[in-house]
Design a protein around this motif. Structure first.
Motif, PDB file in Angstrom:
ATOM      1  N   ALA A  91       0.828  -1.204   0.000  1.00  0.00           N
ATOM      2  CA  ALA A  91       0.000   0.000   0.000  1.00  0.00           C
ATOM      3  C   ALA A  91       0.865   1.258   0.000  1.00  0.00           C
ATOM      4  O   ALA A  91       0.620   2.195  -0.765  1.00  0.00           O
ATOM      5  CB  ALA A  91      -0.926  -0.017   1.219  1.00  0.00           C
ATOM      6  N   GLN A  92       1.890   1.279   0.839  1.00  0.00           N
ATOM      7  CA  GLN A  92       2.771   2.450   0.905  1.00  0.00           C
ATOM      8  C   GLN A  92       3.488   2.680  -0.418  1.00  0.00           C
ATOM      9  O   GLN A  92       3.620   3.819  -0.888  1.00  0.00           O
ATOM     10  CB  GLN A  92       3.786   2.259   2.033  1.00  0.00           C
ATOM     11  CG  GLN A  92       3.178   2.304   3.422  1.00  0.00           C
ATOM     12  CD  GLN A  92       4.151   1.881   4.506  1.00  0.00           C
ATOM     13  OE1 GLN A  92       5.327   1.621   4.232  1.00  0.00           O
ATOM     14  NE2 GLN A  92       3.671   1.803   5.733  1.00  0.00           N
ATOM     15  N   TYR A  95       0.968   4.042  -3.008  1.00  0.00           N
ATOM     16  CA  TYR A  95       0.683   5.462  -2.783  1.00  0.00           C
ATOM     17  C   TYR A  95       1.864   6.340  -3.203  1.00  0.00           C
ATOM     18  O   TYR A  95       1.680   7.429  -3.770  1.00  0.00           O
ATOM     19  CB  TYR A  95       0.352   5.712  -1.312  1.00  0.00           C
ATOM     20  CG  TYR A  95      -0.907   5.030  -0.840  1.00  0.00           C
ATOM     21  CD1 TYR A  95      -2.000   4.854  -1.706  1.00  0.00           C
ATOM     22  CD2 TYR A  95      -1.018   4.549   0.456  1.00  0.00           C
ATOM     23  CE1 TYR A  95      -3.152   4.214  -1.281  1.00  0.00           C
ATOM     24  CE2 TYR A  95      -2.180   3.908   0.890  1.00  0.00           C
ATOM     25  CZ  TYR A  95      -3.239   3.736   0.024  1.00  0.00           C
ATOM     26  OH  TYR A  95      -4.384   3.112   0.447  1.00  0.00           O
ATOM     27  N   SER A  96       3.075   5.887  -2.921  1.00  0.00           N
ATOM     28  CA  SER A  96       4.272   6.639  -3.318  1.00  0.00           C
ATOM     29  C   SER A  96       4.358   6.753  -4.835  1.00  0.00           C
ATOM     30  O   SER A  96       4.713   7.807  -5.376  1.00  0.00           O
ATOM     31  CB  SER A  96       5.530   5.961  -2.768  1.00  0.00           C
ATOM     32  OG  SER A  96       5.567   6.022  -1.359  1.00  0.00           O
ATOM     33  N   MET A  98       1.806   6.571  -6.981  1.00  0.00           N
ATOM     34  CA  MET A  98       0.737   7.441  -7.490  1.00  0.00           C
ATOM     35  C   MET A  98       1.075   8.915  -7.260  1.00  0.00           C
ATOM     36  O   MET A  98       0.862   9.753  -8.151  1.00  0.00           O
ATOM     37  CB  MET A  98      -0.594   7.072  -6.826  1.00  0.00           C
ATOM     38  CG  MET A  98      -1.177   5.765  -7.355  1.00  0.00           C
ATOM     39  SD  MET A  98      -2.866   5.413  -6.767  1.00  0.00           S
ATOM     40  CE  MET A  98      -2.522   4.826  -5.101  1.00  0.00           C
ATOM     41  N   ALA A  99       1.631   9.213  -6.083  1.00  0.00           N
ATOM     42  CA  ALA A  99       2.038  10.597  -5.803  1.00  0.00           C
ATOM     43  C   ALA A  99       3.183  11.023  -6.716  1.00  0.00           C
ATOM     44  O   ALA A  99       3.205  12.140  -7.245  1.00  0.00           O
ATOM     45  CB  ALA A  99       2.444  10.740  -4.342  1.00  0.00           C
ATOM     46  N   CYS A 228      -2.468   4.001 -12.665  1.00  0.00           N
ATOM     47  CA  CYS A 228      -2.883   4.511 -11.351  1.00  0.00           C
ATOM     48  C   CYS A 228      -4.367   4.236 -11.103  1.00  0.00           C
ATOM     49  O   CYS A 228      -4.761   3.904  -9.979  1.00  0.00           O
ATOM     50  CB  CYS A 228      -2.615   6.013 -11.258  1.00  0.00           C
ATOM     51  SG  CYS A 228      -0.879   6.433 -11.013  1.00  0.00           S
ATOM     52  N   ASN A 232      -5.631   1.762  -8.138  1.00  0.00           N
ATOM     53  CA  ASN A 232      -6.507   2.375  -7.136  1.00  0.00           C
ATOM     54  C   ASN A 232      -7.679   1.447  -6.762  1.00  0.00           C
ATOM     55  O   ASN A 232      -8.264   1.595  -5.691  1.00  0.00           O
ATOM     56  CB  ASN A 232      -7.042   3.712  -7.650  1.00  0.00           C
ATOM     57  CG  ASN A 232      -7.513   4.607  -6.523  1.00  0.00           C
ATOM     58  OD1 ASN A 232      -6.835   4.748  -5.518  1.00  0.00           O
ATOM     59  ND2 ASN A 232      -8.688   5.199  -6.693  1.00  0.00           N
ATOM     60  N   GLY A 236      -7.295   1.873  -3.218  1.00  0.00           N
ATOM     61  CA  GLY A 236      -8.006   3.131  -3.078  1.00  0.00           C
ATOM     62  C   GLY A 236      -8.858   3.185  -1.805  1.00  0.00           C
ATOM     63  O   GLY A 236      -9.108   2.223  -1.145  1.00  0.00           O
TER      64      GLY A 236
END
Length: 236
Positions: A91-92, A95-96, A98-99, A228, A232, A236
């Motif tokens: 998950a981390q 998210y990294s 996607m950012a 992404c 998600n 998400g």
């Protein structure tokens, strides 16, 4: 001739056999030496057979069962902890990425606009600080790109993007050999990683002509965005 095996008592003249000895210190009759009688053999101790109980002790079996259950419990706990750690890392990392993809798209888009506006002398509040630093368009579009890449704010954005890439790469290394429960999510994450890396490289190191770079950037940006959206669904 006297028998050598007999002796005559001095007074009585009786003959003593070999089992009698004459008293040499007194005139009493010879004393017969009694051979000791063998002691009677002691009776063997009676062995009393104890009746064996038909019931076996259940204590060792219960202890063994407790030990096995405890071991199984520890293994389950370890496996659950590992699965949770793996899921958290996935998950981390997602998210990294996607950012990072969002920031890379922003940087790449600004590079294309500066490049294009410098060539076609197009005024724009966002690109003017690089294409028209003194109120006049730069003579060479390379000067405009140089102004952008050496800008303090943009340089910091690129540094953060490079740091983001390092974090993502570290996370992907940890996620190798996924457990069967997370193979589908890992496959989707690998697809996103390929598109993420492509757009990040373009944002950090623009090369080629405006046409080639623009086409490559827009293709990479679209692929990364679609990845992404898919990832998600899992995180998400």
């Amino acid at each position: 001739m006297e028998n050598e095996n007999t002796k005559q008592s001095p007074e009585s003249g009786d003959t003593a056999n070999g089992k009698e000895t004459a008293c040499t210190d007194c005139e009493s009759t010879a004393v017969t030496v009694m051979e000791p009688e063998p002691e009677p053999e002691s009776a063997e101790p009676t062995i009393t057979e104890q009746k064996k109980s038909g019931k076996k002790s259940k204590t060792p079996l219960l202890l063994a069962a407790v030990v096995i259950l405890a071991a199984v419990g520890v293994i389950w706990q370890i496996n659950d902890t590992k699965l949770k750690q793996y899921a958290d890392t996935m998950a981390q990392t997602a998210y990294s990425m996607m950012a990072g993809t969002d920031e890379a798209n922003s940087c790449g888009n600004l590079i294309v606009q500066v490049w294009q506006n410098a060539i076609y002398h197009t005024e724009n509040d966002m690109t003017d600080p690089y294409t028209r630093p003194d109120g006049q368009f730069v003579e060479d579009f390379n000067d405009a790109l140089r102004n952008l890449l050496t800008d303090l704010e943009f340089s910091e954005r690129q540094a953060l993007l490079a740091e983001n890439r390092a974090i993502v790469q570290s996370g992907m290394r940890e996620l190798k050999d996924p457990p069967s429960k997370y193979r589908e999510e890992y496959a989707a994450l690998c697809d996103l990683y390929d598109d993420y890396i492509a757009v990040v490289i373009l944002a950090l190191n623009p090369q080629g002509s405006l046409t080639s770079y623009s086409e490559e950037y827009h293709a990479a940006s679209k692929a990364a965005y679609e990845s992404c959206v898919r990832i998600n669904l899992y995180f998400g």
